[in-house]
Enzyme design. Structure first.
Site, PDB file in Angstrom:
ATOM      1  N   CYS A  46       0.824  -1.210   0.000  1.00 27.06           N
ATOM      2  CA  CYS A  46       0.000   0.000   0.000  1.00 27.06           C
ATOM      3  C   CYS A  46       0.859   1.262   0.000  1.00 27.06           C
ATOM      4  O   CYS A  46       1.953   1.280   0.572  1.00 27.06           O
ATOM      5  CB  CYS A  46      -0.881   0.034   1.234  1.00 27.06           C
ATOM      6  SG  CYS A  46      -2.012  -1.344   1.309  1.00 27.06           S
ATOM      7  N   GLU A  95      18.258 -18.305  -5.440  1.00 28.47           N
ATOM      8  CA  GLU A  95      17.922 -17.004  -6.028  1.00 28.47           C
ATOM      9  C   GLU A  95      17.489 -17.169  -7.485  1.00 28.47           C
ATOM     10  O   GLU A  95      16.541 -16.512  -7.933  1.00 28.47           O
ATOM     11  CB  GLU A  95      19.134 -16.059  -5.900  1.00 28.47           C
ATOM     12  CG  GLU A  95      18.977 -14.692  -6.505  1.00 28.47           C
ATOM     13  CD  GLU A  95      17.788 -13.875  -5.980  1.00 28.47           C
ATOM     14  OE1 GLU A  95      17.176 -14.258  -4.966  1.00 28.47           O
ATOM     15  OE2 GLU A  95      17.466 -12.867  -6.636  1.00 28.47           O
ATOM     16  N   LYS A 148      13.861 -15.981  -8.839  1.00 23.96           N
ATOM     17  CA  LYS A 148      13.709 -15.026  -9.958  1.00 23.96           C
ATOM     18  C   LYS A 148      12.800 -15.613 -11.027  1.00 23.96           C
ATOM     19  O   LYS A 148      11.909 -14.945 -11.523  1.00 23.96           O
ATOM     20  CB  LYS A 148      15.062 -14.719 -10.607  1.00 23.96           C
ATOM     21  CG  LYS A 148      15.952 -13.646 -10.082  1.00 23.96           C
ATOM     22  CD  LYS A 148      15.441 -12.284  -9.832  1.00 23.96           C
ATOM     23  CE  LYS A 148      14.598 -12.175  -8.630  1.00 23.96           C
ATOM     24  NZ  LYS A 148      15.153 -11.729  -7.390  1.00 23.96           N
TER      25      LYS A 148
HETATM   26  C1  AGP Z   1      12.846 -10.278  -4.572  1.00 26.83           C
HETATM   27  O1  AGP Z   1      12.882 -10.429  -5.941  1.00 26.83           O
HETATM   28  C2  AGP Z   1      11.518 -10.347  -3.984  1.00 26.83           C
HETATM   29  N1  AGP Z   1      10.605  -9.465  -4.613  1.00 26.83           N
HETATM   30  C3  AGP Z   1      11.411 -10.447  -2.492  1.00 26.83           C
HETATM   31  O2  AGP Z   1      11.774 -11.748  -2.177  1.00 26.83           O
HETATM   32  C4  AGP Z   1      12.249  -9.492  -1.606  1.00 26.83           C
HETATM   33  O3  AGP Z   1      13.591  -9.795  -1.733  1.00 26.83           O
HETATM   34  C5  AGP Z   1      11.796  -9.633  -0.139  1.00 26.83           C
HETATM   35  O4  AGP Z   1      10.449  -9.271  -0.041  1.00 26.83           O
HETATM   36  C6  AGP Z   1      12.630  -8.803   0.813  1.00 26.83           C
HETATM   37  O5  AGP Z   1      12.510  -7.452   0.531  1.00 26.83           O
HETATM   38  P1  AGP Z   1      13.495  -6.381   1.140  1.00 26.83           P
HETATM   39  O6  AGP Z   1      14.831  -6.622   0.553  1.00 26.83           O
HETATM   40  O7  AGP Z   1      12.900  -5.076   0.729  1.00 26.83           O
HETATM   41  O8  AGP Z   1      13.501  -6.557   2.613  1.00 26.83           O
END
Ligand code: AGP
Length: 630
Positions: free
Chosen positions: A2, A503, A507
């Site tokens: 949000c 990772e 992705k």
């Molecule tokens: C990454 O591609 C994701 N969208 C997600 O896993 C992200 O890394 C996770 O939500 C952590 O976010 P942050 O690095 O903002 O804490």
């Protein structure tokens, strides 16, 4: 997730609110809305779907209001539809409110408010806040701040609110409780935003709301109050404006641009500390420069300010993070354990909740987060801090919530990442782990000067290795198209390539919606091998070094099950040529530094698969850039 925005000034509010909301689109959302006041009348326009739908509504009505609030919603309570979109109003239709976060006791409050005659129109937790303020307002003798204060004290959880009412002309009220909210101060105009990115196009002066604070915003400035009613004074901070931040710079997608930025940002991050490879590293505040999007907080908030004695006393490192940042933490574990001989645990931050966190004053707790707003990560770090641990944050957002809860901060030099899928922030976080490990090792005497110097010089060569991977992207694209029909994909790697397997799988999943799992290569035979057949691509990360032979043997196990064999490997590797039908090529790189190189072909592979399949690569479905709920 949000996003809250607001505007008060001489310009029509609709266009400003919309452009602020567009800056928050990258955070992920599923509906949007605005509330504006014109000629004493409240107008609420809201709709499910993308901002284009809201823009159409605004074009139809073309409101002339110069004052209002707006919101992008990422559904938590109630499906994404028009009714559940924000703003929400009270029974009298004179209080409109937008909300980020979760009101944990909404069920109880809703029952209570219904019992006193209130009618609800949505399934959201948010709506209780507008009715509660209405209820408190009845006894506040027209004092809106008092009504909001009384209501805020009854709302449980971490949240932020933006509120307008025709009864209080040309005022926006804002509430912050363990969340992020900033007021942008312009010349005769003011802005509200849950992420300062939204106000940068208008002003570089912001006042951040601290915990349990209420703001009364007018065109001429802002007054702050505690929940107890005491007035608080705070000077605006000055943002460093960076016009390049939200620009695709000729790329079709932010994701593609950000993948290509990695050599540059790695150079920037490394050159900040490695100007002199003959000397020990210095991560202290005095040495820090500001990141492109940084703000003029007290510089002593940045950098590592532990005493040498404290650093020598560390017996354990505990990393907390989520998603991609968690994978960066797993790479960090290998590096710190190898260079410093300190045991490192890496925890998925949400798993800390509801159990004992075994840290003490000999633990270094590290939170890793690109957004610096991830609720799970911040909660875990706060828990570690409460238990006496030293705390350190690694983020590219020095203006974030994380920066405010940790006493030490390493700022990565990659600026804001717009694409929801993390790429450049991962590489920058991993780079910071190398720097931190070298720093700790030098301070604790676990690395000799020659080895440290050689490692620093090798680190400085990594960006050019990344450039070689990027130069082969047309070939990776061809291969991505070839495998894009896959129903599922398995990724395997050992040692430092295990987090890269995780990772790579994350992705591919989040960008293409193809199911993918990453495994420690040695685990394949303990179960996952059951899913392999001739339709299943298996991607092996195969780097010459200590676990090369064993990784190759694990790949052979997959080959014997007729899997489609793909490797991230050196093109010239004769064993790889024999074993795999496809090689996503990387240049020769030391095993120890390989994660910053081997992840790139996987990022490109996922991007090209997703783009070929026509997916929304910058804003994948259901995902949010900033995950601010637990
Ligand atoms: C990454 O591609 C994701 N969208 C997600 O896993 C992200 O890394 C996770 O939500 C952590 O976010 P942050 O690095 O903002 O804490």
């Amino acid at each position: 997730m949000c996003g809250i925005v607001g505007y008060l000034g001489p310009t029509p509010a609709a266009s400003v609110l919309l452009s602020e909301l567009k800056c928050l689109e990258y955070r992920g959302y599923d509906s949007a809305g605005v509330a504006m006041i014109e000629n004493g009348q409240l107008m609420v326009l809201k709709t499910a779907g993308k901002l284009a739908n809201l823009e159409n509504l605004l074009n139809e009505k073309s409101p002339g209001a110069t004052w209002g609030i707006g919101h992008t919603r990422w559904a938590t309570h109630g499906i994404p539809n028009d009714q559940n979109a924000h703003p929400h109003t009270d029974c009298t239709g004179t209080i409109a409110l937008v909300h980020n976060g979760i009101i944990e006791n909404y069920d109880l409050l809703r029952d209570e408010l219904i019992a006193t005659g209130h009618t609800f129109h949505s399934e959201t937790d948010t709506e209780v806040a507008s009715h509660l303020i209405e209820e408190e307002y009845k006894n506040a003798e027209g004092d809106m701040i008092l009504a909001i204060r009384q209501a805020a004290k009854r709302l449980k959880g971490a949240y932020a609110l933006g509120i307008v009412s025709p009864a209080h002309p040309e005022i926006i009220y804002a509430v912050n409780q363990h969340y992020s909210l900033a007021v942008g101060i312009g010349d005769g105009e003011c802005f509200l935003a849950s992420d300062s990115v939204a106000v940068r196009q208008y002003t570089n002066k912001v006042i951040r709301l601290e915990q349990s604070e209420i703001a009364q915003i007018t065109m001429h400035g802002v007054r702050l109050f505690s929940f107890e009613g005491d007035e608080v004074t705070r000077r605006p901070q000055v943002l460093d404006m960076n016009p390049m931040i939200m620009d695709k710079q000729g790329y079709r997608h932010y994701l593609h641009k950000e993948i290509h930025e990695q050599p540059i940002i790695l150079r920037q991050t490394l050159s900040k500390y490695l100007a002199n490879c003959d000397k020990p590293l210095d991560l202290s505040p005095a040495h820090m420069t500001f990141a492109p999007e940084s703000i003029d907080l007290d510089p002593s908030n940045y950098g590592v300010s532990f005493t040498d004695q404290e650093l020598r006393s560390v017996e354990r490192v505990s990393v907390v993070a989520c998603g991609t940042a968690y994978h960066a933490g797993l790479v960090g574990k290998y590096i710190i354990e190898e260079l410093c001989g300190i045991p490192v645990d890496v925890e998925i931050a949400s798993e800390i909740r509801g159990r004992r966190m075994l840290v003490n004053n000999k633990t270094l707790a590290i939170a890793v987060s690109q957004s610096g707003e991830t609720a799970d990560t911040i909660a875990a770090l706060s828990e570690a801090k409460a238990n006496g641990a030293f705390t350190l944050g690694i983020t590219n957002r020095p203006d974030s919530h994380l920066a405010r809860v940790t006493s030490n901060l390493i700022v990565t030099e990659c600026g804001i990442e717009v694409s929801v899928a993390a790429t450049k922030t991962f590489v920058a976080q991993v780079a910071c782990f190398y720097l931190l490990a070298i720093y700790l090792a030098e301070k604790r005497g676990t690395i000799d000067l020659q080895k440290a110097k050689a490692l620093k010089l090798d680190l400085l060569r990594v960006p050019s290795l990344q450039e070689k991977v990027l130069a082969s992207e047309e070939y990776i694209k061809e291969k991505a198209v070839q495998y894009s029909e896959a129903k599922a994909v398995v990724f395997i790697g050992r040692g430092l390539s295990y987090p890269i397997a995780l990772e790579g799988a994350l992705k591919l999943k989040e960008l293409s919606y193809i199911h993918a799992s990453g495994y420690a290569a040695g685990e394949l035979k303990h179960g996952p091998i059951a899913v392999l057949d001739s339709q299943m691509p298996v991607i092996t990360i195969l780097i010459p070094g200590s676990v090369y032979d064993k990784t190759l043997s694990n790949a052979q196990e997959a080959k014997a099950r007729h899997a489609k064999m793909i490797a991230v490997a050196q093109e010239s590797d004769p064993e790889a040529k024999k074993t795999f039908e496809t090689i996503l090529p990387i240049p020769a790189v030391s095993e120890f530094l390989s994660p910053m190189v081997s992840v790139l072909p996987l990022q490109l592979f996922s991007y090209f698969v997703a783009d070929y399949l026509g997916k929304d690569v910058d804003q994948p479905r259901n995902l949010a850039k900033s995950v601010t709920v637990e």
